[in-house]
Design a protein around this motif. Structure first.
Motif, PDB file in Angstrom:
ATOM      1  N   VAL A 140       0.821  -1.208   0.000  1.00 34.87           N
ATOM      2  CA  VAL A 140       0.000   0.000   0.000  1.00 34.87           C
ATOM      3  C   VAL A 140       0.859   1.264   0.000  1.00 34.87           C
ATOM      4  N   PHE A 141       2.128   1.135   0.417  1.00 32.44           N
ATOM      5  CA  PHE A 141       3.009   2.298   0.458  1.00 32.44           C
ATOM      6  C   PHE A 141       3.639   2.615  -0.894  1.00 32.44           C
ATOM      7  N   GLY A 142       3.428   1.754  -1.897  1.00 31.80           N
ATOM      8  CA  GLY A 142       4.022   2.000  -3.214  1.00 31.80           C
ATOM      9  C   GLY A 142       3.618   3.332  -3.816  1.00 31.80           C
ATOM     10  N   PRO A 143       2.311   3.599  -3.967  1.00 34.20           N
ATOM     11  CA  PRO A 143       1.897   4.895  -4.533  1.00 34.20           C
ATOM     12  C   PRO A 143       2.341   6.081  -3.666  1.00 34.20           C
ATOM     13  N   ILE A 144       2.398   5.894  -2.356  1.00 38.58           N
ATOM     14  CA  ILE A 144       2.847   6.983  -1.470  1.00 38.58           C
ATOM     15  C   ILE A 144       4.313   7.289  -1.739  1.00 38.58           C
ATOM     16  N   ARG A 145       5.102   6.222  -1.895  1.00 36.93           N
ATOM     17  CA  ARG A 145       6.531   6.418  -2.210  1.00 36.93           C
ATOM     18  C   ARG A 145       6.701   7.108  -3.549  1.00 36.93           C
ATOM     19  N   ASN A 146       5.949   6.713  -4.544  1.00 38.43           N
ATOM     20  CA  ASN A 146       6.099   7.300  -5.880  1.00 38.43           C
ATOM     21  C   ASN A 146       5.674   8.759  -5.921  1.00 38.43           C
ATOM     22  N   ALA A 147       4.720   9.121  -5.066  1.00 41.66           N
ATOM     23  CA  ALA A 147       4.250  10.511  -5.043  1.00 41.66           C
ATOM     24  C   ALA A 147       5.084  11.387  -4.119  1.00 41.66           C
ATOM     25  N   GLY A 148       6.059  10.792  -3.422  1.00 41.09           N
ATOM     26  CA  GLY A 148       6.860  11.542  -2.458  1.00 41.09           C
ATOM     27  C   GLY A 148       7.867  12.458  -3.120  1.00 41.09           C
ATOM     28  N   LYS A 149       8.526  13.249  -2.300  1.00 40.77           N
ATOM     29  CA  LYS A 149       9.482  14.241  -2.788  1.00 40.77           C
ATOM     30  C   LYS A 149      10.848  13.612  -3.022  1.00 40.77           C
ATOM     31  N   ASP A 150      11.582  14.205  -3.955  1.00 40.46           N
ATOM     32  CA  ASP A 150      12.938  13.761  -4.274  1.00 40.46           C
ATOM     33  C   ASP A 150      13.901  14.351  -3.242  1.00 40.46           C
ATOM     34  N   PRO A 151      14.760  13.528  -2.610  1.00 39.91           N
ATOM     35  CA  PRO A 151      15.701  14.067  -1.627  1.00 39.91           C
ATOM     36  C   PRO A 151      16.582  15.181  -2.188  1.00 39.91           C
ATOM     37  N   ALA A 152      17.007  15.032  -3.451  1.00 39.00           N
ATOM     38  CA  ALA A 152      17.883  16.050  -4.038  1.00 39.00           C
ATOM     39  C   ALA A 152      17.194  17.406  -4.109  1.00 39.00           C
ATOM     40  N   GLU A 153      15.890  17.397  -4.372  1.00 40.64           N
ATOM     41  CA  GLU A 153      15.149  18.662  -4.430  1.00 40.64           C
ATOM     42  C   GLU A 153      14.955  19.243  -3.038  1.00 40.64           C
ATOM     43  N   VAL A 154      14.632  18.387  -2.081  1.00 41.24           N
ATOM     44  CA  VAL A 154      14.402  18.865  -0.714  1.00 41.24           C
ATOM     45  C   VAL A 154      15.658  19.498  -0.143  1.00 41.24           C
ATOM     46  N   TRP A 155      16.822  18.895  -0.424  1.00 42.90           N
ATOM     47  CA  TRP A 155      18.058  19.353   0.197  1.00 42.90           C
ATOM     48  C   TRP A 155      18.683  20.559  -0.502  1.00 42.90           C
ATOM     49  N   LYS A 156      18.000  21.116  -1.487  1.00 44.99           N
ATOM     50  CA  LYS A 156      18.465  22.366  -2.085  1.00 44.99           C
ATOM     51  C   LYS A 156      18.154  23.566  -1.203  1.00 44.99           C
ATOM     52  N   ASP A 157      17.243  23.397  -0.264  1.00 48.51           N
ATOM     53  CA  ASP A 157      16.772  24.527   0.544  1.00 48.51           C
ATOM     54  C   ASP A 157      16.663  24.096   2.005  1.00 48.51           C
ATOM     55  N   THR A 158      17.275  24.849   2.898  1.00 50.56           N
ATOM     56  CA  THR A 158      17.285  24.494   4.316  1.00 50.56           C
ATOM     57  C   THR A 158      15.887  24.459   4.905  1.00 50.56           C
ATOM     58  N   GLU A 159      15.042  25.392   4.514  1.00 53.82           N
ATOM     59  CA  GLU A 159      13.688  25.415   5.067  1.00 53.82           C
ATOM     60  C   GLU A 159      12.892  24.192   4.637  1.00 53.82           C
ATOM     61  N   SER A 160      13.145  23.719   3.413  1.00 56.72           N
ATOM     62  CA  SER A 160      12.480  22.490   2.973  1.00 56.72           C
ATOM     63  C   SER A 160      12.933  21.303   3.811  1.00 56.72           C
ATOM     64  N   VAL A 161      14.216  21.265   4.119  1.00 56.62           N
ATOM     65  CA  VAL A 161      14.749  20.187   4.966  1.00 56.62           C
ATOM     66  C   VAL A 161      14.086  20.219   6.332  1.00 56.62           C
ATOM     67  N   ARG A 162      13.970  21.406   6.933  1.00 55.31           N
ATOM     68  CA  ARG A 162      13.361  21.535   8.251  1.00 55.31           C
ATOM     69  C   ARG A 162      11.888  21.131   8.217  1.00 55.31           C
ATOM     70  N   THR A 163      11.198  21.492   7.141  1.00 54.44           N
ATOM     71  CA  THR A 163       9.787  21.135   7.010  1.00 54.44           C
ATOM     72  C   THR A 163       9.609  19.621   6.932  1.00 54.44           C
ATOM     73  N   GLU A 164      10.417  18.969   6.112  1.00 59.02           N
ATOM     74  CA  GLU A 164      10.280  17.526   5.953  1.00 59.02           C
ATOM     75  C   GLU A 164      10.704  16.793   7.231  1.00 59.02           C
ATOM     76  N   TYR A 165      11.696  17.311   7.927  1.00 58.36           N
ATOM     77  CA  TYR A 165      12.065  16.723   9.219  1.00 58.36           C
ATOM     78  C   TYR A 165      10.876  16.776  10.173  1.00 58.36           C
ATOM     79  N   ARG A 166      10.244  17.924  10.260  1.00 52.43           N
ATOM     80  CA  ARG A 166       9.085  18.090  11.140  1.00 52.43           C
ATOM     81  C   ARG A 166       7.980  17.100  10.772  1.00 52.43           C
ATOM     82  N   GLU A 167       7.728  16.944   9.486  1.00 55.22           N
ATOM     83  CA  GLU A 167       6.694  16.008   9.037  1.00 55.22           C
ATOM     84  C   GLU A 167       7.054  14.570   9.413  1.00 55.22           C
ATOM     85  N   SER A 168       8.339  14.243   9.335  1.00 55.87           N
ATOM     86  CA  SER A 168       8.752  12.871   9.651  1.00 55.87           C
ATOM     87  C   SER A 168       8.562  12.562  11.135  1.00 55.87           C
ATOM     88  N   ILE A 169       8.879  13.521  12.001  1.00 54.17           N
ATOM     89  CA  ILE A 169       8.676  13.311  13.439  1.00 54.17           C
ATOM     90  C   ILE A 169       7.187  13.158  13.742  1.00 54.17           C
TER      91      ILE A 169
END
Length: 593
Positions: free
Chosen positions: A448-477
Motif C-alpha cells: 500500500v506504500f508504493g503509490p505513497i513512495r512514488n508521489a513523495g518528494k525527491d531528496p535532491a530537491e528537498v536538500w536544495k533549501d534548508t527550510e524544505s529540509v526543516r519542514t520535511e524533518y518536522r513532518e517525519s517526526i
C-alpha cells in the motif's frame, strides 16, 4: 647513356605567422612568452598554497573574508626555504608540500563531519564511519551517487597532495632565483603579520594574522593522544557496574508482569519540540497523543536526556542508554559489544520474567550485537514481512514496523511479558520521500506504500533549501509519533509500560547550528504505581517535557531506571544512607566551625 637526375622539388617554406595572433607574438618574442607563462604558473602555485593554508575546516566559515588573511605558516615556510641551500631546499619542499595537502584533506573531512555531526573528524576513531557514510549515500540516493562520491573522494585524496607538492617546489625555485626580492617580500609580510596580531586586526570577524593550520595540527595531536588513551579510560568505566551482583529476584521488582517497550524515535530531538517552526505541529501531535492515551487510562511523565552524539550515530545512543556507559565514538561501541557489560535487556532476561525482543528495521545484514544486548529474538528489515518500497534510507515505515511487532510478538496469546527494544526509523535523514499514515487494516504486506513512495518528494530537491529540509524533518517526526500513538491506541494493555525517546538531535541544518544535544524521554503507563516510582525524578506530567525539566546524561538512565524499579526497601535504605552521610558531614562541619 646516362639519365639526368630529376630535380628535387623545392622545400615549402613555413607560412609566416600573422603578427596579430598569439602564435605570432610568441614567435617574435619567445623569451617574453616563456617568462609570462612561468610567472603565471608561479602565481597560480602561490595562490593555491595560500588558499590551502587559509581554507577553513567548516562550511559556514567558507566565505571570501576567510581568504583575506596572512597565514603565519606560509610566511615561516617561505623564510625556511630561503635560508636552505639548493638541494636541501628541494628536499624540504616536497614533504612540506605534502603536509599542506594532507592538512587540506583533513579540513575537507572536518567540513563533512561538522555538517553532519557538528564536530571535527577524529583521526583515531572515525575511519570506520566512512563506510557508514557510503552506505547512507547508497541507500538514500542510489548506487550511482555512492560510486561518484567514492571516486571523487579518491581523486581528491590523490590530487590535492600532489598539487601542493608541485606548487611548493615551483614557488621555492622561483624564490631562489629572485632571492633579494623574495627576502624583502617575506620580511614585509612578517612585519605585517606581527602588526596585525598586535593590534587585533580582523577580516570578516576573523583575525588577519592567521595560525589556522598550526592550531589545527596542535588540536589533532592532542585528539590523537586522547583517542589512544580512551581505550584504557573506557575499560575502567566499563568495569564499574552497581547492579552486577544484584540477585535476580531483586531486579526490576516494580515492573514484574508488565510489558516494557523501549522505543527510540530517530532524530527526535529538543528542536522538534521547542523550535518555533516545528513546535506547533509537533506539539499538536503530542497533544493528540495525550488525549487518546488519557482516554484509555494512560498517564505519562517526560524529561530530557543529553545524547552522546548529534546528527547521526543512532547505534551509539541505543548502546549508551541500554549499557549505562557513554558511547560517543565507534571504538567505544566496538569495545562495548565485544565485552561482557550487562545491558538493560540482559537484566530483564536475568530475572527470568521477560522474553526480550528487538525490532531493528534499519538492520539489513547479520547483527551479532543482538546477543550482546541480551535479546532472545530480533527482527530486522527482512523478517518483518514487509514487501513495500524503501523510503530513501528507511527500509520499513514505522506504522508497519509497529503492526508487525504486534503480529510477531506482542499480540500472541499465552506468552510471557515482553521487554522490547523497538527502533522507529522513518524520521531518519534525508526525510524524503516520507510515508504517511494509512488505515491500519490496509497495511497488508506493505504494498500500500508504493503509490505513497512514488508521489513523495525527491531528496535532491528537498536538500536544495534548508527550510524544505526543516519542514520535511518536522513532518517525519509527526508521522513517527502518530504511528506510535496509533499502535498504543490499538494494542496497549493495562500492563503496558512504554518508554519512548529520541536518540539524538537532527543535523545542524535543522537545529540552526545549536550545539544542544538534548532529546525528549517519556514514560507512559496505565498502572499509577509505575509513575509513582519515578515521582522523585522531577519529570513533567504529560508527553511534552517542560523547558526546565531535568536534563540527565543518557548513560545515567540505566542505573536510575534499575534503582527506581528495584525493591522499595532498597531505595529507601539508599536514601537513608545518603541522609545519614549528609547529617554526618553537617555535624562535622559544625564542630570544626
Amino acid at each position: 647513356m646516362s639519365h639526368p637526375t630529376p630535380a628535387r622539388p623545392p622545400e615549402t617554406a613555413p607560412a609566416p605567422a600573422d603578427p596579430g595572433t598569439d602564435e605570432g607574438r610568441r614567435r617574435r618574442h619567445p623569451r617574453t612568452a616563456r617568462g609570462i607563462i612561468a610567472a603565471g604558473t608561479t602565481a597560480v602555485s602561490a595562490l593555491l598554497l595560500v588558499a590551502a593554508l587559509l581554507l577553513p575546516n567548516r562550511l559556514d566559515l567558507l566565505t571570501p573574508p576567510a581568504f583575506l588573511r596572512l597565514p603565519a605558516e606560509g610566511i615561516v615556510l617561505a623564510a625556511v626555504l630561503l635560508i636552505l641551500p639548493g638541494r636541501a631546499r628541494r628536499v624540504t619542499a616536497v614533504p612540506a608540500g605534502a603536509v599542506v595537502g594532507v592538512l587540506t584533506l583533513l579540513k575537507c573531512l572536518d567540513m563533512g563531519f561538522y555538517a553532519v555531526l557538528q564536530r571535527p573528524f577524529d583521526l583515531v576513531l572515525d575511519w570506520t564511519l566512512l563506510d557508514d557514510a557510503a552506505d547512507y549515500l547508497r541507500e538514500s540516493y542510489g548506487r550511482t551517487s555512492e560510486v561518484l562520491a567514492i571516486a571523487g573522494a579518491l581523486l581528491l585524496a590523490a590530487t590535492v597532495p600532489a598539487a601542493t607538492v608541485l606548487a611548493l617546489v615551483r614557488v621555492a625555485e622561483r624564490m631562489a632565483r629572485r632571492r633579494p626580492r623574495a627576502v624583502r617580500a617575506t620580511l614585509v609580510l612578517a612585519v605585517a603579520w606581527v602588526t596585525c596580531a598586535t593590534f587585533g586586526c580582523q577580516a570578516g570577524g576573523a583575525p588577519v594574522a592567521s595560525t589556522l593550520d598550526a592550531q589545527l595540527l596542535e588540536d589533532r595531536v592532542q585528539a590523537v593522544r586522547a583517542g589512544l588513551a580512551d581505550a584504557r579510560v573506557f575499560a575502567a568505566e566499563a568495569a564499574v557496574d552497581a547492579f552486577q551482583n544484584t540477585p535476580p529476584d531483586r531486579l526490576l521488582t516494580g515492573l514484574r508482569g508488565k510489558d516494557v517497550l523501549f522505543t527510540f524515535v530517530e532524530s527526535y530531538g529538543r528542536a522538534a519540540i521547542e523550535d518555533p517552526a516545528m513546535a506547533r505541529q509537533v506539539g499538536a501531535v503530542l497533544q493528540e497523543g495525550t488525549a487518546s492515551l488519557g482516554a484509555a487510562g494512560f498517564r505519562a511523565r517526560s524529561g530530557w536526556l543529553r545524547s552522546p552524539v548529534l546528527g547521526a550515530g543512532s547505534w551509539m545512543c541505543h548502546a549508551t542508554l541500554l549499557s549505562g556507559l557513554w558511547i560517543n565514538n565507534q571504538q567505544r561501541y566496538r569495545d562495548l559489544v565485544s565485552g561482557e557489560r550487562t545491558t538493560l535487556g540482559k537484566y530483564f532476561r536475568r530475572t527470568g520474567g521477560w522474553r526480550t525482543v528487538g525490532v531493528v528495521p534499519g538492520v539489513r545484514r547479520a547483527w551479532p550485537e543482538a546477543r550482546f544486548f541480551g535479546l532472545d529474538r530480533f527482527y530486522d528489515s527482512t523478517h518483518l514481512g514487509y514487501h513495500g518500497p524503501y523510503f530513501s534510507w528507511t527500509p520499513v515505515p514505522d506504522q508497519f514496523t509497529l503492526e508487525a511487532f504486534d503480529r510477531l510478538e506482542y499480540g500472541k496469546r499465552d506468552r510471557r511479558p515482553v521487554m522490547a527494544e523497538i527502533i522507529l526509523a522513518s524520521s531518519h535523514q534525508p526525510w524524503a520521500p516520507l510515508p504517511r499514515m494509512v488505515d491500519w487494516h490496509d497495511l497488508g504486506d506493505g504494498s500500500v506504500f508504493g503509490p505513497i513512495r512514488n508521489a513523495g518528494k525527491d531528496p535532491a530537491e528537498v536538500w536544495k533549501d534548508t527550510e524544505s529540509v526543516r519542514t520535511e524533518y518536522r513532518e517525519s517526526i509527526a508521522y513517527s509519533l502518530r504511528s506510535l500513538f496509533g499502535f498504543m491506541g490499538r494494542h496497549a494493555r493495562r500492563n503496558t509500560v512504554l518508554v519512548f525517546l529520541g536518540d539524538h538531535q537532527p543535523r545542524p541544518e535543522v537545529v540552526a547550528g545549536s550545539p544542544r544535544r538534548d532529546v525528549p524521554v517519556t514514560i507512559v503507563a496505565h498502572d499509577p504505581a509505575v509513575l509513582d516510582r519515578v515521582a522523585g525524578w522531577g519529570w513533567t506530567p504529560g508527553l511534552r517535557p517542560a523547558a526546565d525539566a531535568p536534563i540527565w546524561a543518557m548513560d545515567k538512565f540505566r542505573d536510575r531506571f534499575l534503582t527506581a524499579f528495584g525493591p522499595r526497601e532498597a531505595g529507601a535504605a539508599q536514601a537513608s544512607r545518603k541522609a545519614a552521610v549528609r547529617r554526618t558531614n553537617h555535624s562535622g562541619s559544625s564542630s570544626q566551625g
